[in-house]
Design a protein around this motif. Structure first.
Motif, mmCIF file in Angstrom:
data_model
loop_
_atom_site.group_PDB
_atom_site.id
_atom_site.type_symbol
_atom_site.label_atom_id
_atom_site.label_comp_id
_atom_site.label_asym_id
_atom_site.label_seq_id
_atom_site.Cartn_x
_atom_site.Cartn_y
_atom_site.Cartn_z
ATOM 1 N N GLU A 102 -17.648 -4.427 18.813
ATOM 2 C CA GLU A 102 -18.160 -3.169 18.268
ATOM 3 C C GLU A 102 -18.435 -3.233 16.769
ATOM 4 O O GLU A 102 -18.866 -2.251 16.160
ATOM 5 N N GLY A 103 -18.186 -4.386 16.166
ATOM 6 C CA GLY A 103 -18.437 -4.527 14.737
ATOM 7 C C GLY A 103 -17.186 -4.282 13.918
ATOM 8 O O GLY A 103 -16.158 -3.833 14.421
ATOM 9 N N GLY A 104 -17.268 -4.584 12.627
ATOM 10 C CA GLY A 104 -16.116 -4.469 11.751
ATOM 11 C C GLY A 104 -15.874 -3.056 11.262
ATOM 12 O O GLY A 104 -16.573 -2.119 11.626
ATOM 13 N N TYR A 105 -14.847 -2.916 10.399
ATOM 14 C CA TYR A 105 -14.453 -1.594 9.916
ATOM 15 C C TYR A 105 -15.217 -1.162 8.678
ATOM 16 O O TYR A 105 -15.120 -0.015 8.241
ATOM 17 N N ALA A 106 -15.998 -2.080 8.076
ATOM 18 C CA ALA A 106 -16.747 -1.731 6.859
ATOM 19 C C ALA A 106 -17.924 -2.682 6.714
ATOM 20 O O ALA A 106 -18.025 -3.698 7.407
ATOM 21 N N SER A 107 -18.800 -2.348 5.790
ATOM 22 C CA SER A 107 -19.962 -3.190 5.538
ATOM 23 C C SER A 107 -19.585 -4.332 4.600
ATOM 24 O O SER A 107 -18.496 -4.354 4.024
ATOM 25 N N VAL A 108 -20.484 -5.290 4.440
ATOM 26 C CA VAL A 108 -20.252 -6.420 3.546
ATOM 27 C C VAL A 108 -19.984 -5.905 2.130
ATOM 28 O O VAL A 108 -20.533 -4.883 1.711
ATOM 29 N N PHE A 109 -19.109 -6.578 1.406
ATOM 30 C CA PHE A 109 -18.672 -6.218 0.043
ATOM 31 C C PHE A 109 -17.671 -5.068 0.019
ATOM 32 O O PHE A 109 -17.215 -4.672 -1.049
ATOM 33 N N HIS A 110 -17.344 -4.478 1.167
ATOM 34 C CA HIS A 110 -16.446 -3.326 1.187
ATOM 35 C C HIS A 110 -15.156 -3.595 1.964
ATOM 36 O O HIS A 110 -14.480 -2.671 2.405
ATOM 37 N N GLY A 111 -14.812 -4.859 2.136
ATOM 38 C CA GLY A 111 -13.576 -5.197 2.832
ATOM 39 C C GLY A 111 -12.349 -4.906 1.989
ATOM 40 O O GLY A 111 -12.426 -4.735 0.770
ATOM 41 N N ARG A 112 -11.190 -4.847 2.656
ATOM 42 C CA ARG A 112 -9.928 -4.578 1.976
ATOM 43 C C ARG A 112 -9.082 -5.850 1.938
ATOM 44 O O ARG A 112 -9.046 -6.611 2.893
ATOM 45 N N VAL A 113 -8.385 -6.047 0.831
ATOM 46 C CA VAL A 113 -7.561 -7.241 0.644
ATOM 47 C C VAL A 113 -6.254 -7.102 1.425
ATOM 48 O O VAL A 113 -5.581 -6.083 1.344
ATOM 49 N N VAL A 114 -5.903 -8.134 2.170
ATOM 50 C CA VAL A 114 -4.680 -8.136 2.977
ATOM 51 C C VAL A 114 -3.496 -8.593 2.124
ATOM 52 O O VAL A 114 -3.521 -9.667 1.526
ATOM 53 N N ASP A 115 -2.456 -7.762 2.069
ATOM 54 C CA ASP A 115 -1.218 -8.091 1.358
ATOM 55 C C ASP A 115 -0.068 -8.075 2.346
ATOM 56 O O ASP A 115 -0.061 -7.293 3.302
ATOM 57 N N MET A 116 0.949 -8.921 2.062
ATOM 58 C CA MET A 116 2.067 -8.964 3.023
ATOM 59 C C MET A 116 3.413 -9.384 2.422
ATOM 60 O O MET A 116 4.439 -9.238 3.071
ATOM 61 N N LEU A 117 3.457 -9.886 1.220
ATOM 62 C CA LEU A 117 4.707 -10.355 0.632
ATOM 63 C C LEU A 117 5.383 -9.217 -0.134
ATOM 64 O O LEU A 117 4.815 -8.676 -1.086
ATOM 65 N N TYR A 118 6.582 -8.863 0.277
ATOM 66 C CA TYR A 118 7.273 -7.705 -0.290
ATOM 67 C C TYR A 118 8.709 -8.092 -0.623
ATOM 68 O O TYR A 118 9.430 -8.596 0.229
ATOM 69 N N PHE A 119 9.106 -7.876 -1.873
ATOM 70 C CA PHE A 119 10.437 -8.244 -2.340
ATOM 71 C C PHE A 119 11.186 -7.015 -2.865
ATOM 72 O O PHE A 119 11.291 -6.810 -4.077
ATOM 73 N N PRO A 120 11.730 -6.188 -1.959
ATOM 74 C CA PRO A 120 12.496 -5.013 -2.405
ATOM 75 C C PRO A 120 13.903 -5.420 -2.834
ATOM 76 O O PRO A 120 14.896 -5.174 -2.133
ATOM 77 N N MET A 121 13.996 -6.056 -4.003
ATOM 78 C CA MET A 121 15.288 -6.589 -4.454
ATOM 79 C C MET A 121 16.318 -5.486 -4.661
ATOM 80 O O MET A 121 17.514 -5.696 -4.476
#
Length: 219
Positions: free
Chosen positions: A131-150
């Motif tokens: 069905e296609g992606g969630y946004a058009s080219v140049f409008h993607g979101r950066v994936v983050d995943m490293l979290y250090f709640p010290m």
């Protein structure tokens, strides 16, 4: 340090960065988390804007940001090429390579992820969905995943104005690309003198000795 070795660093960082992002994107729903240690978690979030989640306002804010990143990485790429060409210090070349790799890793998300993945809200995203992606080219979101709640607790009740409120450190969620940029910049700051050695001014004054030939015939 050769350009070939610098490119090797860039490729290695990009592979680790993109493999980790694609794994998270295709196995986690947005805001899913896994406890690794008490002070370290894998937490899937998406960054729509700049560092720390800052967003540019307006319809074209995201497009402007992505184009700016492309311009910036072109400049960083030239800096790397120039540093290698001038046989600059190894620490400088490694630092630039890390910064370049990190910037490129996040640019890939911004440029392509919107068209190669569908959304992650309430579902696990699919790679190249029908069905296609969630946004058009140049409008993607950066994936983050490293979290250090010290630190993740509450302020004591006796602390004025803050008593009972949440006390946390370190809140930002980031990725391998962000880490590469941070390490690259840190190396430049810590080893500044080695990265940018000052050329010793050679003030060698030639002492010109005038050889006075004495004419023996001269009385």
């Amino acid at each position: 340090m050769s350009l070939k070795k610098a490119i090797g660093i860039i490729v290695l960082v990009l592979l680790i960065d993109q493999i980790s992002k694609i794994y998270i994107k295709t196995n986690f729903q947005l805001r899913d988390s896994v406890d690794v240690f008490g002070w370290f978690k894998i937490l899937f979030v998406e960054n729509k804007g700049m560092a720390w989640g800052v967003e540019l306002p307006g319809t074209y804010g995201k497009l402007f940001l992505t184009l700016f990143r492309l311009f910036a990485i072109t400049a960083i790429g030239y800096w790397l090429y120039d540093a290698v060409k001038k046989h600059s210090s190894r620490i400088l070349i490694v630092s630039i390579a890390l910064i370049f790799a990190g910037a490129l890793g996040n640019i890939i998300d911004s440029v392509f992820y919107g068209i190669i993945f569908n959304g992650s809200e309430g579902q696990v995203a699919t790679f190249l969905p029908d069905e296609g992606g969630y946004a058009s080219v140049f409008h993607g979101r950066v994936v983050d995943m490293l979290y250090f709640p010290m630190v993740d607790t509450t302020w004591p009740e006796w602390v004025p104005w803050l008593g009972g409120d949440r006390l946390s450190f370190f809140d930002p969620v980031f990725n391998i690309a962000d880490s590469a940029i941070t390490v690259g910049v840190a190396l430049l700051i810590i080893f500044n003198k080695r990265a940018f050695p000052k050329k010793k001014k050679e003030n060698k004054r030639e002492v010109v000795k005038e050889v006075v030939e004495v004419d023996p015939n001269r009385a």
